[in-house]
Design a protein around this motif. Sequence first.
Motif, PDB file in Angstrom:
ATOM      1  N   CYS A 125       0.714  -1.371   0.013  1.00 29.65           N
ATOM      2  CA  CYS A 125       0.063  -0.163  -0.144  1.00 29.65           C
ATOM      3  C   CYS A 125       0.968   1.241  -0.004  1.00 29.65           C
ATOM      4  CB  CYS A 125      -0.960   0.011   0.988  1.00 29.65           C
ATOM      5  SG  CYS A 125      -1.895   1.589   1.314  1.00 29.65           S
ATOM      6  N   ILE A 126       0.507   2.075  -0.840  1.00 28.43           N
ATOM      7  CA  ILE A 126       1.261   3.336  -0.910  1.00 28.43           C
ATOM      8  C   ILE A 126       0.271   4.613  -0.533  1.00 28.43           C
ATOM      9  CG2 ILE A 126       2.616   4.941  -2.433  1.00 28.43           C
ATOM     10  CD1 ILE A 126       3.487   2.453  -4.038  1.00 28.43           C
ATOM     11  N   LEU A 145      -4.317  10.921   0.446  1.00 30.79           N
ATOM     12  CA  LEU A 145      -4.723  11.580   1.776  1.00 30.79           C
ATOM     13  C   LEU A 145      -5.662  12.751   1.420  1.00 30.79           C
ATOM     14  CD1 LEU A 145      -2.110   9.952   2.558  1.00 30.79           C
ATOM     15  CD2 LEU A 145      -1.607  11.944   4.025  1.00 30.79           C
ATOM     16  N   ARG A 146      -5.846  13.423   0.472  1.00 29.41           N
ATOM     17  CA  ARG A 146      -6.754  14.159  -0.163  1.00 29.41           C
ATOM     18  C   ARG A 146      -7.041  14.258  -1.357  1.00 29.41           C
ATOM     19  NH1 ARG A 146      -5.448  19.364  -2.091  1.00 29.41           N
ATOM     20  NH2 ARG A 146      -3.169  19.665  -2.368  1.00 29.41           N
ATOM     21  N   GLU A 164      -1.196   5.913   9.429  1.00 27.71           N
ATOM     22  CA  GLU A 164      -1.242   5.301  10.176  1.00 27.71           C
ATOM     23  C   GLU A 164      -2.401   4.101  10.302  1.00 27.71           C
ATOM     24  OE1 GLU A 164      -1.239   7.162  14.093  1.00 27.71           O
ATOM     25  OE2 GLU A 164       0.887   7.410  14.105  1.00 27.71           O
ATOM     26  N   GLU A 165      -3.561   4.655   9.937  1.00 26.57           N
ATOM     27  CA  GLU A 165      -4.764   3.880   9.824  1.00 26.57           C
ATOM     28  C   GLU A 165      -4.828   3.071   8.492  1.00 26.57           C
ATOM     29  OE1 GLU A 165      -7.996   6.540  10.348  1.00 26.57           O
ATOM     30  OE2 GLU A 165      -7.881   6.813  12.348  1.00 26.57           O
ATOM     31  N   CYS A 166      -4.403   3.408   7.596  1.00 28.85           N
ATOM     32  CA  CYS A 166      -4.255   2.736   6.184  1.00 28.85           C
ATOM     33  C   CYS A 166      -3.053   1.896   6.107  1.00 28.85           C
ATOM     34  CB  CYS A 166      -4.199   3.615   5.105  1.00 28.85           C
ATOM     35  SG  CYS A 166      -2.890   4.532   4.666  1.00 28.85           S
ATOM     36  N   ALA A 167      -2.124   1.680   7.264  1.00 32.06           N
ATOM     37  CA  ALA A 167      -1.211   0.951   7.210  1.00 32.06           C
ATOM     38  C   ALA A 167      -0.221   0.785   6.194  1.00 32.06           C
ATOM     39  CB  ALA A 167      -1.684  -0.534   7.648  1.00 32.06           C
ATOM     40  N   ALA A 168      -0.051   2.130   5.722  1.00 28.88           N
ATOM     41  CA  ALA A 168       1.108   2.158   4.320  1.00 28.88           C
ATOM     42  C   ALA A 168       2.260   1.662   4.528  1.00 28.88           C
ATOM     43  CB  ALA A 168       0.815   3.832   4.099  1.00 28.88           C
ATOM     44  N   ASP A 169       2.690   1.009   3.303  1.00 26.48           N
ATOM     45  CA  ASP A 169       3.944   0.542   3.542  1.00 26.48           C
ATOM     46  C   ASP A 169       5.067   1.462   3.188  1.00 26.48           C
ATOM     47  OD1 ASP A 169       3.440  -2.423   3.912  1.00 26.48           O
ATOM     48  OD2 ASP A 169       2.276  -2.018   2.064  1.00 26.48           O
ATOM     49  N   LEU A 170       4.494   2.608   2.240  1.00 28.17           N
ATOM     50  CA  LEU A 170       5.537   3.702   1.743  1.00 28.17           C
ATOM     51  C   LEU A 170       4.547   5.032   1.629  1.00 28.17           C
ATOM     52  CD1 LEU A 170       8.169   4.761   0.441  1.00 28.17           C
ATOM     53  CD2 LEU A 170       7.027   4.027  -1.683  1.00 28.17           C
ATOM     54  N   MET A 171       5.235   5.908   1.840  1.00 24.87           N
ATOM     55  CA  MET A 171       4.559   7.422   1.758  1.00 24.87           C
ATOM     56  C   MET A 171       5.186   8.116   0.630  1.00 24.87           C
ATOM     57  SD  MET A 171       3.042  10.264   3.987  1.00 24.87           S
ATOM     58  CE  MET A 171       4.893  11.155   4.121  1.00 24.87           C
TER      59      MET A 171
END
Length: 217
Positions: free
Chosen positions: A29-30, A76-77, A106-113
Motif C-alpha cells: 500500500c502506497i 490523503l486528500r 497510520e490507519e491505512c497501514a501504508a508500506d510507503l508514503m
Amino acid sequence: MIIILALVKFGDRAVTVIVEHSSIEGRTCIAIDAGHGGIDGGAVSISGIPESRINLEICERLNDLFHLLGYETFMLRTTDTSLHTDGTTIGGQKISDLKHRVQIVEECAADLMISIHQNTFSDKKYKGAQVFYNNGANSFSLAEHLQKNFITTINQGSNRKPKAVKSVYLMEHVPCPGLLVECGFLTNVQEELQLRSSDYQKELCGVIVATVSMYWK
C-alpha cells in the motif's frame, strides 16, 4: 505482464517507460500525499497558481499509474481542502491538518508514503526536482535511485542529491518509509510552465512510478 507507464524524455528523445511487472506478492500500500490544500495553498506560482492545486493534479496521475501496476494506494486528500479536524486559527488548523495526515497514514497501514510538493526560491534561475527521505527502512536507497532517474530523464544536467528531511512534521511522524518530492521550482519561468503541463506531469509521474516499481523492496 508488461505495463506502459508514460512517455519520458531522454534529452531530445521521447521514449516510452515500460516496466515488466509480475503480480505483487502480499499487500503493498502506497500513501499518496498532495501537500497543502484548502486554507493552506502553499507557495504561489509566478502565474498565480497555488501549489496545492498542482500537487493534487500530480498525485491524481500518480494514483492512476500505481493502480495500473496493481499497487494498493490511498490518497490523503482528493480535493483542494485542508484535512484539519480542529483549530480556531489558521495556525491551529495547519497543525491539526498535519496530525490528521499522520493518523490517516497510520490507519491505512501504508508500506510507503510519497508526499508531493513544489519548490520556490528568490533566485529564479534554480530548477529541477529534489528528493527528500525520512529514516524509514530503504528510504535513502529509493530516494537515491529516484533522484538519479530524474537527472537522467527530465532534469538532465542537474547535480542535485537526495537529502534527509529536517523539521518536516509529516515525514518525521509517519510510521513508514517516506519520500518527499519537490517536483520543481514555481519561481522558474520555464519550469513553472512545465509543472502546469499535463504532459510534463505524466513524465514526472512515470519516473516516480517506474522507480518505485523497480527498486522498492
